[in-house]
Design a protein around this motif. Structure first.
Motif, PDB file in Angstrom:
ATOM      1  N   THR A   1      53.747  13.149  30.605  1.00  9.68           N
ATOM      2  CA  THR A   1      53.609  14.264  29.775  1.00  9.68           C
ATOM      3  C   THR A   1      54.771  15.282  30.502  1.00  9.68           C
ATOM      4  O   THR A   1      55.416  15.274  31.625  1.00  9.68           O
ATOM      5  CB  THR A   1      52.486  15.162  29.388  1.00  9.68           C
ATOM      6  N   ASP A   2      55.089  16.612  29.865  1.00 10.60           N
ATOM      7  CA  ASP A   2      55.544  17.770  30.394  1.00 10.60           C
ATOM      8  C   ASP A   2      54.766  18.124  31.657  1.00 10.60           C
ATOM      9  O   ASP A   2      53.513  17.809  31.622  1.00 10.60           O
ATOM     10  CB  ASP A   2      55.926  18.899  29.386  1.00 10.60           C
ATOM     11  N   PRO A   3      55.337  18.727  32.801  1.00 12.86           N
ATOM     12  CA  PRO A   3      54.408  19.244  33.520  1.00 12.86           C
ATOM     13  C   PRO A   3      53.183  20.205  33.132  1.00 12.86           C
ATOM     14  O   PRO A   3      53.454  21.135  32.400  1.00 12.86           O
ATOM     15  CB  PRO A   3      55.264  19.947  34.562  1.00 12.86           C
ATOM     16  N   VAL A   4      51.857  19.789  33.549  1.00 13.49           N
ATOM     17  CA  VAL A   4      50.736  20.230  33.595  1.00 13.49           C
ATOM     18  C   VAL A   4      50.285  20.924  34.775  1.00 13.49           C
ATOM     19  O   VAL A   4      50.094  20.006  35.547  1.00 13.49           O
ATOM     20  CB  VAL A   4      49.638  19.343  32.751  1.00 13.49           C
ATOM     21  N   GLY A   5      49.961  22.091  34.929  1.00 11.88           N
ATOM     22  CA  GLY A   5      49.471  22.671  36.248  1.00 11.88           C
ATOM     23  C   GLY A   5      47.759  22.550  36.215  1.00 11.88           C
ATOM     24  O   GLY A   5      47.415  22.640  35.106  1.00 11.88           O
ATOM     25  N   VAL A   6      47.320  22.141  37.192  1.00 13.59           N
ATOM     26  CA  VAL A   6      45.870  21.933  37.497  1.00 13.59           C
ATOM     27  C   VAL A   6      45.667  22.759  38.703  1.00 13.59           C
ATOM     28  O   VAL A   6      45.796  22.646  39.799  1.00 13.59           O
ATOM     29  CB  VAL A   6      45.455  20.588  37.650  1.00 13.59           C
ATOM     30  N   MET A   7      44.808  23.967  38.306  1.00 15.49           N
ATOM     31  CA  MET A   7      44.176  24.770  39.499  1.00 15.49           C
ATOM     32  C   MET A   7      43.150  23.997  40.215  1.00 15.49           C
ATOM     33  O   MET A   7      42.452  23.547  39.664  1.00 15.49           O
ATOM     34  CB  MET A   7      43.567  25.978  38.768  1.00 15.49           C
ATOM     35  N   ASP A   8      43.510  24.193  41.555  1.00 14.93           N
ATOM     36  CA  ASP A   8      42.670  23.324  42.555  1.00 14.93           C
ATOM     37  C   ASP A   8      41.275  24.344  42.817  1.00 14.93           C
ATOM     38  O   ASP A   8      40.443  24.050  42.827  1.00 14.93           O
ATOM     39  CB  ASP A   8      43.303  22.930  43.698  1.00 14.93           C
ATOM     40  N   GLU A   9      41.943  25.234  43.552  1.00 18.14           N
ATOM     41  CA  GLU A   9      40.886  26.371  44.278  1.00 18.14           C
ATOM     42  C   GLU A   9      41.384  27.643  43.792  1.00 18.14           C
ATOM     43  O   GLU A   9      42.567  28.067  44.080  1.00 18.14           O
ATOM     44  CB  GLU A   9      40.826  26.096  45.707  1.00 18.14           C
ATOM     45  N   THR A  10      40.549  28.632  43.884  1.00 17.24           N
ATOM     46  CA  THR A  10      40.567  30.199  43.661  1.00 17.24           C
ATOM     47  C   THR A  10      39.416  30.688  44.270  1.00 17.24           C
ATOM     48  O   THR A  10      38.412  30.414  43.967  1.00 17.24           O
ATOM     49  CB  THR A  10      40.718  30.558  42.213  1.00 17.24           C
ATOM     50  N   TYR A  11      39.754  31.351  45.440  1.00 23.50           N
ATOM     51  CA  TYR A  11      38.472  31.879  46.082  1.00 23.50           C
ATOM     52  C   TYR A  11      39.274  33.353  46.843  1.00 23.50           C
ATOM     53  O   TYR A  11      40.002  33.365  47.382  1.00 23.50           O
ATOM     54  CB  TYR A  11      38.192  30.892  47.256  1.00 23.50           C
ATOM     55  N   VAL A  12      38.260  34.395  46.563  1.00 25.70           N
ATOM     56  CA  VAL A  12      38.251  35.558  47.146  1.00 25.70           C
ATOM     57  C   VAL A  12      37.202  35.998  47.958  1.00 25.70           C
ATOM     58  O   VAL A  12      36.000  35.784  47.662  1.00 25.70           O
ATOM     59  CB  VAL A  12      38.688  36.712  46.199  1.00 25.70           C
ATOM     60  N   VAL A  13      37.225  36.572  49.175  1.00 28.32           N
ATOM     61  CA  VAL A  13      36.407  36.866  50.105  1.00 28.32           C
ATOM     62  C   VAL A  13      35.150  37.912  49.418  1.00 28.32           C
ATOM     63  O   VAL A  13      35.622  38.734  48.309  1.00 28.32           O
ATOM     64  CB  VAL A  13      36.577  37.719  51.366  1.00 28.32           C
ATOM     65  N   PRO A  14      33.868  37.836  49.590  1.00 30.80           N
ATOM     66  CA  PRO A  14      32.998  38.671  48.515  1.00 30.80           C
ATOM     67  C   PRO A  14      33.252  40.168  48.608  1.00 30.80           C
ATOM     68  O   PRO A  14      33.200  40.646  47.620  1.00 30.80           O
ATOM     69  CB  PRO A  14      31.526  38.432  49.428  1.00 30.80           C
ATOM     70  N   GLU A  15      33.728  40.739  49.592  1.00 24.88           N
ATOM     71  CA  GLU A  15      33.915  42.140  49.636  1.00 24.88           C
ATOM     72  C   GLU A  15      34.993  42.561  48.863  1.00 24.88           C
ATOM     73  O   GLU A  15      35.364  43.651  48.420  1.00 24.88           O
ATOM     74  CB  GLU A  15      34.103  42.845  51.081  1.00 24.88           C
ATOM     75  N   LEU A  16      35.996  41.815  48.371  1.00 23.67           N
ATOM     76  CA  LEU A  16      37.270  42.042  47.708  1.00 23.67           C
ATOM     77  C   LEU A  16      37.133  41.349  46.153  1.00 23.67           C
ATOM     78  O   LEU A  16      37.877  41.465  45.339  1.00 23.67           O
ATOM     79  CB  LEU A  16      38.427  41.560  48.094  1.00 23.67           C
ATOM     80  N   ARG A  17      35.714  40.753  45.720  1.00 21.66           N
ATOM     81  CA  ARG A  17      35.794  40.513  44.367  1.00 21.66           C
ATOM     82  C   ARG A  17      35.528  41.670  43.521  1.00 21.66           C
ATOM     83  O   ARG A  17      34.979  42.630  44.059  1.00 21.66           O
ATOM     84  CB  ARG A  17      34.343  39.523  44.292  1.00 21.66           C
ATOM     85  N   ARG A  18      35.860  41.409  42.361  1.00 23.54           N
ATOM     86  CA  ARG A  18      35.904  42.437  41.493  1.00 23.54           C
ATOM     87  C   ARG A  18      36.914  43.552  41.624  1.00 23.54           C
ATOM     88  O   ARG A  18      37.194  44.593  40.982  1.00 23.54           O
ATOM     89  CB  ARG A  18      34.660  43.131  41.183  1.00 23.54           C
ATOM     90  N   SER A  19      37.683  43.227  42.593  1.00 21.63           N
ATOM     91  CA  SER A  19      38.973  43.823  42.867  1.00 21.63           C
ATOM     92  C   SER A  19      39.955  43.125  41.739  1.00 21.63           C
ATOM     93  O   SER A  19      39.795  42.478  41.062  1.00 21.63           O
ATOM     94  CB  SER A  19      39.633  44.195  44.233  1.00 21.63           C
ATOM     95  N   ASP A  20      41.253  43.481  41.856  1.00 23.66           N
ATOM     96  CA  ASP A  20      42.277  42.868  41.087  1.00 23.66           C
ATOM     97  C   ASP A  20      42.850  41.527  41.977  1.00 23.66           C
ATOM     98  O   ASP A  20      43.917  41.037  41.420  1.00 23.66           O
ATOM     99  CB  ASP A  20      43.324  43.781  40.827  1.00 23.66           C
TER     100      ASP A  20
END
Length: 164
Positions: free
Chosen positions: A89-108
């Motif tokens: 197909t046309d290129p499809v992106g597949v997100m592998d990992e998204t991780y933010v340290v706990p103290e910065l979660r709910r930030s932007d």
């Protein structure tokens, strides 16, 4: 240079987002181990640092996988990665990992990482980005909410797992 700051107003401008290089592998591997240890994958699978390093040392320079790192000075505080799938197909992106340290979660920071990944993938000709959120972490609920509300992602399916 903070490449994400140009495209998204940020509450965490002191955190630099940039593409990972082979030199970042030594920081990324223990960070992925933290991510993995909190996931449901750890119930049935073991994390192998040497395998992770070997994969990253090949995948990052070749462009097979794009890793975006978030750095607060020298400290890795967030990560987002994806790869392009374009077998028939046309290129499809597949997100592998998204991780933010706990103290910065709910930030932007998570939104900045995803925003940059989408921007880069689109620049590579990607037509669709899939987010297989399957870690089983409690935190994935806020990631799913962000993807739906902020980025207009549409729920499309279900991940099934069979432990062998």
């Amino acid at each position: 240079m903070n490449i994400a700051a140009r495209s998204l107003k940020s509450a965490t401008p002191h955190i630099e987002l940039r593409l990972a290089t082979k030199d970042d592998v030594a920081k990324i591997v223990p960070f992925l181990a933290l991510f993995f240890a909190r996931s449901r994958w750890a119930e049935n699978l073991a994390f192998h640092s040497a395998r992770a390093a070997n994969y990253l040392e090949r995948a990052i320079p070749s462009g097979y996988a794009v890793y975006i790192v978030a750095l607060d000075g020298e400290r890795l505080v967030g990560l987002c990665s994806y790869h392009l799938y374009n077998v028939f197909t046309d290129p499809v992106g597949v997100m592998d990992e998204t991780y933010v340290v706990p103290e910065l979660r709910r930030s932007d920071l998570g939104a900045r990482l995803v925003h940059l990944a989408l921007h880069l993938a689109k620049g590579e000709g990607c037509k669709v980005m899939n987010f297989p959120v399957a870690s089983g972490m409690y935190e994935q609920r806020s990631l799913i909410n962000m993807l739906v509300k902020r980025f207009g992602c549409e729920p499309m399916g279900l991940l099934l797992r069979k432990v062998l």
